[in-house]
Write a protein that holds these residues in place. Structure first.
Motif, PDB file in Angstrom:
ATOM      1  N   ALA A  39      -0.476  -3.974  50.820  1.00  0.00           N
ATOM      2  CA  ALA A  39      -1.554  -4.681  51.483  1.00  0.00           C
ATOM      3  C   ALA A  39      -2.115  -3.728  52.571  1.00  0.00           C
ATOM      4  CB  ALA A  39      -1.376  -6.047  51.726  1.00  0.00           C
ATOM      5  N   SER A  40      -1.173  -3.412  53.439  1.00  0.00           N
ATOM      6  CA  SER A  40      -1.574  -2.607  54.809  1.00  0.00           C
ATOM      7  C   SER A  40      -2.168  -1.446  54.369  1.00  0.00           C
ATOM      8  CB  SER A  40      -0.434  -2.462  55.663  1.00  0.00           C
ATOM      9  OG  SER A  40       0.047  -3.645  56.115  1.00  0.00           O
ATOM     10  N   ALA A  88      -9.460   1.278  52.694  1.00  0.00           N
ATOM     11  CA  ALA A  88     -10.762   0.890  52.921  1.00  0.00           C
ATOM     12  C   ALA A  88     -11.449   1.177  54.170  1.00  0.00           C
ATOM     13  CB  ALA A  88     -10.849  -0.711  52.540  1.00  0.00           C
ATOM     14  N   SER A  89     -10.523   0.994  55.488  1.00  0.00           N
ATOM     15  CA  SER A  89     -11.119   1.107  56.604  1.00  0.00           C
ATOM     16  C   SER A  89     -11.348   2.649  56.858  1.00  0.00           C
ATOM     17  CB  SER A  89      -9.909   0.819  57.678  1.00  0.00           C
ATOM     18  OG  SER A  89     -10.350   1.355  58.912  1.00  0.00           O
ATOM     19  N   GLU A 121      -5.706  -1.932  52.948  1.00  0.00           N
ATOM     20  CA  GLU A 121      -6.658  -2.043  54.032  1.00  0.00           C
ATOM     21  C   GLU A 121      -6.909  -0.938  54.863  1.00  0.00           C
ATOM     22  OE1 GLU A 121      -4.489  -4.995  56.413  1.00  0.00           O
ATOM     23  OE2 GLU A 121      -5.585  -6.514  55.344  1.00  0.00           O
ATOM     24  N   GLY A 158     -14.162  -4.312  53.161  1.00  0.00           N
ATOM     25  CA  GLY A 158     -13.472  -4.823  52.126  1.00  0.00           C
ATOM     26  C   GLY A 158     -12.732  -3.889  51.045  1.00  0.00           C
ATOM     27  N   ILE A 159     -11.755  -4.323  50.472  1.00  0.00           N
ATOM     28  CA  ILE A 159     -10.764  -3.583  49.488  1.00  0.00           C
ATOM     29  C   ILE A 159     -11.502  -3.479  48.299  1.00  0.00           C
ATOM     30  CG2 ILE A 159      -8.583  -3.224  48.350  1.00  0.00           C
ATOM     31  CD1 ILE A 159      -7.280  -4.694  50.900  1.00  0.00           C
ATOM     32  N   ASP A 191      -9.794   1.833  46.141  1.00  0.00           N
ATOM     33  CA  ASP A 191      -8.580   1.826  46.949  1.00  0.00           C
ATOM     34  C   ASP A 191      -7.302   1.894  46.358  1.00  0.00           C
ATOM     35  OD1 ASP A 191     -10.244   2.047  49.315  1.00  0.00           O
ATOM     36  OD2 ASP A 191     -10.739  -0.235  49.312  1.00  0.00           O
TER      37      ASP A 191
END
Length: 73
Positions: free
Chosen positions: A50-51, A57-58, A54, A64-65, A69
């Motif tokens: 999950a990290s 995406a960033s 994120e 958002g993902i 990604d």
């Protein structure tokens, strides 16, 4: 029960069910300590993934993902 607790409970129950089913198919048994450890490892890996998603995406300057990604290239 909040959403995080529901996820944890669902993962633990799923790991226990799958481990017991696979062990039975092999004529083996698994201990509760084994299934607990396996569930904790899975939850840890889910957190790392999950990290990472994120961060991807960033990096792409998105809020958002997306599927991009998560795709393995």
């Amino acid at each position: 029960m909040d959403d995080n607790e529901k996820i944890i409970t669902t993962v633990w129950e799923s790991v226990r069910t799958i481990a017991n089913k696979e062990a039975e198919a092999l004529g083996k048994q698994v201990s509760p300590a084994f299934t607990a450890s396996l569930a904790e490892i899975l939850l840890s890996q889910m957190g790392i993934m999950a990290s990472d998603l994120e961060a991807f995406a960033s990096h792409a300057k998105r809020a958002g993902i997306s599927m991009e990604d998560a795709k393995v290239k």
